[in-house]
Design a protein around this motif. Sequence first.
Motif, mmCIF file in Angstrom:
data_model
loop_
_atom_site.group_PDB
_atom_site.id
_atom_site.type_symbol
_atom_site.label_atom_id
_atom_site.label_comp_id
_atom_site.label_asym_id
_atom_site.label_seq_id
_atom_site.Cartn_x
_atom_site.Cartn_y
_atom_site.Cartn_z
ATOM 1 N N ALA A 99 -3.243 34.315 -6.269
ATOM 2 C CA ALA A 99 -2.023 33.519 -6.368
ATOM 3 C C ALA A 99 -1.026 33.910 -5.287
ATOM 4 O O ALA A 99 -0.348 33.054 -4.697
ATOM 5 N N LYS A 100 -0.934 35.201 -5.000
ATOM 6 C CA LYS A 100 -0.031 35.656 -3.942
ATOM 7 C C LYS A 100 -0.513 35.188 -2.572
ATOM 8 O O LYS A 100 0.290 34.836 -1.703
ATOM 9 N N THR B 152 7.078 39.667 2.372
ATOM 10 C CA THR B 152 7.507 38.271 2.407
ATOM 11 C C THR B 152 8.553 38.049 3.487
ATOM 12 O O THR B 152 8.546 37.026 4.176
ATOM 13 N N PHE C 221 6.912 38.262 -6.163
ATOM 14 C CA PHE C 221 6.667 37.690 -4.838
ATOM 15 C C PHE C 221 8.036 37.378 -4.249
ATOM 16 O O PHE C 221 8.677 36.395 -4.611
ATOM 17 N N ASP D 274 12.240 36.180 -5.736
ATOM 18 C CA ASP D 274 11.284 36.144 -6.844
ATOM 19 C C ASP D 274 11.981 35.730 -8.124
ATOM 20 O O ASP D 274 11.546 34.813 -8.820
ATOM 21 N N VAL E 72 13.425 34.959 0.514
ATOM 22 C CA VAL E 72 12.539 34.538 -0.568
ATOM 23 C C VAL E 72 12.922 35.297 -1.836
ATOM 24 O O VAL E 72 12.841 36.532 -1.885
ATOM 25 N N GLY F 155 2.899 40.184 -1.324
ATOM 26 C CA GLY F 155 3.988 39.776 -2.202
ATOM 27 C C GLY F 155 5.261 40.592 -2.148
ATOM 28 O O GLY F 155 6.291 40.155 -2.656
ATOM 29 N N ALA G 115 -2.100 32.434 -1.973
ATOM 30 C CA ALA G 115 -1.750 31.010 -1.882
ATOM 31 C C ALA G 115 -0.271 30.836 -1.574
ATOM 32 O O ALA G 115 0.119 29.982 -0.760
ATOM 33 N N ARG G 116 0.580 31.633 -2.194
ATOM 34 C CA ARG G 116 2.015 31.534 -1.932
ATOM 35 C C ARG G 116 2.344 31.993 -0.517
ATOM 36 O O ARG G 116 3.252 31.452 0.118
ATOM 37 N N ALA H 104 1.671 29.135 1.736
ATOM 38 C CA ALA H 104 2.743 28.148 1.605
ATOM 39 C C ALA H 104 4.006 28.598 2.317
ATOM 40 O O ALA H 104 4.777 27.775 2.826
ATOM 41 N N LEU H 105 4.210 29.919 2.374
ATOM 42 C CA LEU H 105 5.391 30.464 3.033
ATOM 43 C C LEU H 105 5.272 30.435 4.545
ATOM 44 O O LEU H 105 6.277 30.501 5.248
#
Length: 327
Positions: free
Chosen positions: A191-192, A170, A320, A292, A290, A165, A194-195, A198-199
């Motif tokens: 959660a990070k 990132t 993130f 946050d 990106v 994150g 998963a992100r 996606a990134l």
Amino acid sequence: MRSAHVVRQDPEDPLAGLEVADLPQLEAPAGWVRVRVRAAALNHHDLWSLRGVGLSADRLPMILGTDAAGVTDDGREVIVHAVITSPGWTGEETLDPKRTLLSELHPGTLAEYVHVPVRNLVDKPAGWSFAEAACLPTAYLTAYRMLYGAAGLTPGQRVLIQGAGGGVATAAIVLARLGGIHVTVTSRDDAKLARARALGAHDAVASGTRIAPVDAVLETVGEATWAHSLRSLRPGGVIAVAGATSGPAPSADLNRVFFRSLRVIGTTMGTLAELAAVRDAMVAAGIRPVLDSVHDFTDDDAGTTAVRTAFSRLASGAAFGKVVLTR
């Protein structure tokens, strides 16, 4: 001039020494220019300064901030390169033993104006917000140099990025995918992970998970991930180190390093030319930094609250991408 600055340093409670108040605007050294700051991204460097690392107490109060995008007095929209070389230095900026970053010797970017050498400016991309542009000078420049300078990665190779994150992490996901590199990231936060997928991360796994050997590891975490970084490298692989947010590595594990012909390369920030290169690569590919969160640094109580909220977000480890203050 309203600014966010360090008034005292506390290793255990860094935000206790953060103050938002008016400070006099200093006169610029000869050959420097004034930039009206429109956005400034926060970095762990700011937290280290508040803890008393890398900033001596005799320089307090010191305006924080290394990153900025803004406008010069003649109307040029710019990104600020934070590496300040010593007078007369002519080599690569990062190799100057007396180099500093903004907010170490010279006032930083968390203010209405910042002064920098005229050579420390590159043009802001047309169409980018100032908040997006302010993310480049530390996180994206560092990630770019780690991937393509220190690690020397080429298309098709594999990289492990520790800590999914953070701002550098990132940035590295985005820039590695831009270069055709297979990306694996780690985090303790589902959660990070998963992100990160996606990134663009190909694989996102829990910290410490055994993975297929990689050509390179980008290491900014330090103690918490160092052993895993060494174990994850193929023979002849390289670790590019640009930070140690969890503390210095407890053991170099030299037996593994020499037996598997591993390389450990330190790297910090990057050059003005590399800043322009990462900007141009991202513009050509149509990708943006990106974010946050973006916080409005106004010259009132609401602005003071925004600064403290932004620093708390960074210090929490929950961010993130980049935390940015705008004016």
